[in-house]
Design an enzyme around this catalytic site. Structure first.
Site, PDB file in Angstrom:
ATOM      1  N   ARG A 122      -9.145  -0.272   4.067  1.00 30.83           N
ATOM      2  CA  ARG A 122      -8.232   0.762   3.555  1.00 30.83           C
ATOM      3  C   ARG A 122      -6.856   0.181   3.266  1.00 30.83           C
ATOM      4  NH1 ARG A 122      -7.384   5.391   7.436  1.00 30.83           N
ATOM      5  NH2 ARG A 122      -5.844   5.820   5.824  1.00 30.83           N
ATOM      6  N   CYS A 147      -5.970   8.165   9.465  1.00 30.54           N
ATOM      7  CA  CYS A 147      -6.072   7.545  10.786  1.00 30.54           C
ATOM      8  C   CYS A 147      -5.872   8.586  11.879  1.00 30.54           C
ATOM      9  CB  CYS A 147      -5.001   6.477  10.950  1.00 30.54           C
ATOM     10  SG  CYS A 147      -5.224   5.073   9.883  1.00 30.54           S
ATOM     11  N   LYS A 189       0.842  -1.211   0.000  1.00 31.59           N
ATOM     12  CA  LYS A 189       0.000   0.000   0.000  1.00 31.59           C
ATOM     13  C   LYS A 189       0.867   1.247   0.000  1.00 31.59           C
ATOM     14  CE  LYS A 189      -1.766   1.631   4.144  1.00 31.59           C
ATOM     15  NZ  LYS A 189      -1.577   3.077   4.408  1.00 31.59           N
ATOM     16  N   ASN A 190       1.819   1.315   0.938  1.00 27.69           N
ATOM     17  CA  ASN A 190       2.571   2.558   1.123  1.00 27.69           C
ATOM     18  C   ASN A 190       3.639   2.784   0.060  1.00 27.69           C
ATOM     19  OD1 ASN A 190       0.963   3.366   3.181  1.00 27.69           O
ATOM     20  ND2 ASN A 190       2.320   2.657   4.825  1.00 27.69           N
ATOM     21  N   ARG A 216      -0.367  14.588  13.974  1.00 27.57           N
ATOM     22  CA  ARG A 216       0.034  14.434  12.572  1.00 27.57           C
ATOM     23  C   ARG A 216       0.148  15.773  11.819  1.00 27.57           C
ATOM     24  NH1 ARG A 216      -2.035   9.056   9.798  1.00 27.57           N
ATOM     25  NH2 ARG A 216       0.121   9.024   9.128  1.00 27.57           N
ATOM     26  N   PRO A 217       1.115  16.603  12.218  1.00 27.29           N
ATOM     27  CA  PRO A 217       1.290  17.918  11.576  1.00 27.29           C
ATOM     28  C   PRO A 217       1.833  17.806  10.154  1.00 27.29           C
ATOM     29  CG  PRO A 217       3.026  17.507  13.186  1.00 27.29           C
ATOM     30  CD  PRO A 217       2.094  16.332  13.256  1.00 27.29           C
ATOM     31  N   ASP A 220       3.770   0.329  12.384  1.00 25.68           N
ATOM     32  CA  ASP A 220       2.598  -0.301  11.765  1.00 25.68           C
ATOM     33  C   ASP A 220       2.438  -1.771  12.170  1.00 25.68           C
ATOM     34  OD1 ASP A 220       2.076   2.105  10.552  1.00 25.68           O
ATOM     35  OD2 ASP A 220       2.936   1.549   8.619  1.00 25.68           O
TER      36      ASP A 220
HETATM   37  N1  EPU Z   1       5.699  14.663  11.531  1.00 19.83           N
HETATM   38  C1  EPU Z   1       5.838  15.982  11.862  1.00 19.83           C
HETATM   39  N2  EPU Z   1       5.637  16.931  10.893  1.00 19.83           N
HETATM   40  C2  EPU Z   1       5.311  16.590   9.618  1.00 19.83           C
HETATM   41  C3  EPU Z   1       5.193  15.225   9.274  1.00 19.83           C
HETATM   42  C4  EPU Z   1       5.399  14.284  10.260  1.00 19.83           C
HETATM   43  O1  EPU Z   1       6.115  16.321  13.008  1.00 19.83           O
HETATM   44  O2  EPU Z   1       5.167  17.496   8.785  1.00 19.83           O
HETATM   45  C5  EPU Z   1       5.905  13.642  12.584  1.00 19.83           C
HETATM   46  C6  EPU Z   1       4.653  12.777  12.790  1.00 19.83           C
HETATM   47  O3  EPU Z   1       3.718  13.409  13.627  1.00 19.83           O
HETATM   48  C7  EPU Z   1       5.235  11.532  13.402  1.00 19.83           C
HETATM   49  C8  EPU Z   1       6.629  11.455  12.763  1.00 19.83           C
HETATM   50  O4  EPU Z   1       6.855  12.719  12.150  1.00 19.83           O
HETATM   51  O5  EPU Z   1       5.377  11.686  14.786  1.00 19.83           O
HETATM   52  C9  EPU Z   1       6.786  10.397  11.736  1.00 19.83           C
HETATM   53  O6  EPU Z   1       5.686  10.395  10.853  1.00 19.83           O
HETATM   54  P1  EPU Z   1       5.870  10.201   9.281  1.00 19.83           P
HETATM   55  O7  EPU Z   1       5.779  11.545   8.636  1.00 19.83           O
HETATM   56  O8  EPU Z   1       7.062   9.369   9.005  1.00 19.83           O
HETATM   57  O9  EPU Z   1       4.559   9.376   8.939  1.00 19.83           O
HETATM   58  P2  EPU Z   1       3.816   9.439   7.582  1.00 19.83           P
HETATM   59  O10 EPU Z   1       4.774   9.675   6.498  1.00 19.83           O
HETATM   60  O11 EPU Z   1       2.622  10.313   7.689  1.00 19.83           O
HETATM   61  C10 EPU Z   1       4.054   6.913   6.898  1.00 19.83           C
HETATM   62  C11 EPU Z   1       3.090   5.807   6.630  1.00 19.83           C
HETATM   63  C12 EPU Z   1       2.457   5.368   7.947  1.00 19.83           C
HETATM   64  C13 EPU Z   1       3.554   4.915   8.896  1.00 19.83           C
HETATM   65  C14 EPU Z   1       4.585   6.041   9.076  1.00 19.83           C
HETATM   66  C15 EPU Z   1       5.758   5.644   9.928  1.00 19.83           C
HETATM   67  C16 EPU Z   1       2.275   6.301   4.425  1.00 19.83           C
HETATM   68  C17 EPU Z   1       1.145   6.739   3.566  1.00 19.83           C
HETATM   69  N3  EPU Z   1       2.057   6.277   5.721  1.00 19.83           N
HETATM   70  O12 EPU Z   1       3.265   7.952   7.470  1.00 19.83           O
HETATM   71  O13 EPU Z   1       1.611   4.281   7.651  1.00 19.83           O
HETATM   72  O14 EPU Z   1       2.993   4.577  10.131  1.00 19.83           O
HETATM   73  O15 EPU Z   1       5.070   6.468   7.795  1.00 19.83           O
HETATM   74  O16 EPU Z   1       6.402   4.550   9.371  1.00 19.83           O
HETATM   75  O17 EPU Z   1       3.338   5.957   3.927  1.00 19.83           O
HETATM   76  C18 EPU Z   1      -0.296   2.949   7.854  1.00 19.83           C
HETATM   77  O18 EPU Z   1       0.005   2.431   6.773  1.00 19.83           O
HETATM   78  O19 EPU Z   1      -1.174   2.473   8.603  1.00 19.83           O
HETATM   79  C19 EPU Z   1       0.398   4.147   8.282  1.00 19.83           C
HETATM   80  C20 EPU Z   1      -0.090   4.970   9.211  1.00 19.83           C
END
Ligand code: EPU
Length: 415
Positions: A396, A113, A23-24, A118-119, A303
């Protein structure tokens, strides 16, 4: 009425289950197709709700799909449909390619989710670093580059972010000059995306390490995506096998992407046979508790935290689960307690599990993708019947999960 799963638990599973495409990874490949005006072929996309939402967003922008080939030669707008983007977090990865190719993008704060705050500050700051200006009007952000071109620069991520790294990597692909990303995320999906972009003519090196270098190019050609096994789905099925004390073969996986999980499972006493592209789970005599701390790749994946927590309810002793990535990803443990587990929440990042405790069937609710699949595992190992509501969240991320589990002998029905 919304769909539910009805599960009669307590049965051992047997047979093989094939892991699908990630998915990701797939979501980012779809977004990357915006970077080129030529057709891109994407076979074997997982048939899951998040992929459907991403396709809807692309079609709303003007992309055309013909079977497994899609074409973003002529998009009619660069603003993301608010209603669709609000339904899943990955919608934000479209912003980088749109800004890079058209010089402008408007987008809402993405939904998805509920795992805590999630900023999106990293996206905003990194676009600014490449020369874009950002405005906010109500809840909509607009990023605009000067003369429709981003300018290569150095960007150091203050927090490691998977989609942040992917989005900036895509944006920098068409920027003028060289971009260096430091403290980049190292997840295998990022390397897969870079390999795909390079096959279209991008010049990216270092993806999969904390420093990624992108030499901007003028345009990209068409191409095709070869796929990538979903490491989270694979890890979830392996945990399912161990938790239900079953004999199953998880096929089409990349065990190398699961090192942290497999080490923890072996430490807990799981009996695993690890092949080149499969893992066989055999019934274990006794499971013992282990502590886990979630980390960025190659650490223990957040995850896989929820499925592992369910497993630890069946292990002997006390386990500490420390979730460092999100502050809102342990609340489902309250539902496990209603099923008979003994879990104490120390704070929003940590729970303590006292095992083993027999679980019993219950009417429960799935709050997000990964908690949802963990509740399926809990229901499958519990005695009696469980009903899981809000299974849209599970759909999803997992393709036809009920049919695939039934093929292993699970008693699960979709109502
Ligand atoms: N964060 C910030 N600012 C930002 C973006 C992120 O502070 O602008 C923080 C988040 O709040 C979090 C940390 O950075 O504490 C890490 O989050 P990350 O940005 O890596 O998460 P993501 O990219 O939104 C992806 C996956 C998630 C997975 C995470 C961590 C996708 C679409 N989503 O999310 O997958 O948990 O990386 O590996 O690739 C899932 O598939 O169920 C899922 C949530």
């Amino acid at each position: 009425m919304a769909e539910q799963f009805v599960i009669n638990g307590g049965k051992k599973l047997e047979g093989k289950i094939i892991v699908g495409n990630a998915k990701n990874a797939a979501l980012k490949i779809l977004a990357a197709s915006i970077l080129t005006s030529k057709p891109v072929k994407v076979a074997n996309l997982p048939q899951i709700e998040d992929v459907s939402r991403m396709k809807e967003l692309l079609i709303d922008l003007g992309a055309k799909f013909y079977s497994d080939t899609f074409n973003c030669s002529r998009l009619r707008k660069t603003d993301l449909n608010y209603k669709i983007a609000d339904r899943f977090r990955a919608s934000i990865v479209l912003t980088g390619p749109l800004l890079a190719r058209f010089g402008k993008v408007s987008f809402p704060h993405p939904g998805g989710c509920t795992l805590g705050k999630r900023p999106i500050d990293l996206f905003i700051e990194s676009f600014k670093a490449l020369g874009a200006s950002i405005k906010k009007n109500g809840s909509i952000f607009t990023a605009i580059s000067q003369n429709k071109k981003l300018i290569g620069n150095k960007f150091i991520f203050p927090t490691v972010s998977v989609t942040g790294t992917e989005t900036l990597m895509m944006a920098a692909t068409l920027a003028e000059g060289k971009t260096v990303l430091k403290n980049a995320a190292c997840e295998p999906e990022i390397e897969n995306l870079a390999t795909f972009l390079n096959s279209l003519g991008a010049k990216i090196s270092g993806a999969g390490t904390p420093m990624i270098i992108i030499e901007g190019v003028k345009s990209l050609k068409g191409g095709k995506w070869g796929g990538m096994s979903d490491r989270i789905e694979a890890g979830t099925f392996i945990i399912l096998g161990v938790a239900t004390n079953s004999h199953i073969k998880v096929e089409n996986c990349e065990p190398d992407h699961l090192d942290a999980l497999l080490a923890m499972l072996q430490k807990a006493g799981a009996k695993l046979e690890i092949g080149k592209n499969y893992v066989i789970v055999k019934p274990a005599k006794r499971l013992k508790s282990v502590d886990i701390t979630t980390r960025e790749y190659p650490g223990f994946a957040t995850d896989l935290q929820a499925p592992f927590t369910v497993l630890m309810t069946q292990a002997n002793g006390i386990s500490l689960i420390h979730e460092t990535i999100y502050e809102g990803r342990l609340f489902y443990t309250d539902i496990l307690n209603q099923m008979g587990a003994d879990i104490i929440m120390a704070d929003p990042h940590r729970v303590i599990i006292n095992g083993p405790k027999p679980l019993h069937g219950k009417k429960i609710y799935s709050s997000d993708i990964r908690a949802g699949i963990a509740l399926i595992i809990a229901a499958l190992l519990a005695k009696g019947q469980s009903t899981i509501d809000n299974i849209y969240q599970i759909d999803r991320g997992y393709d036809k999960i009920d049919a695939r589990l039934r093929a292993l002998g699970a008693d699960i029905k979709r109502l």
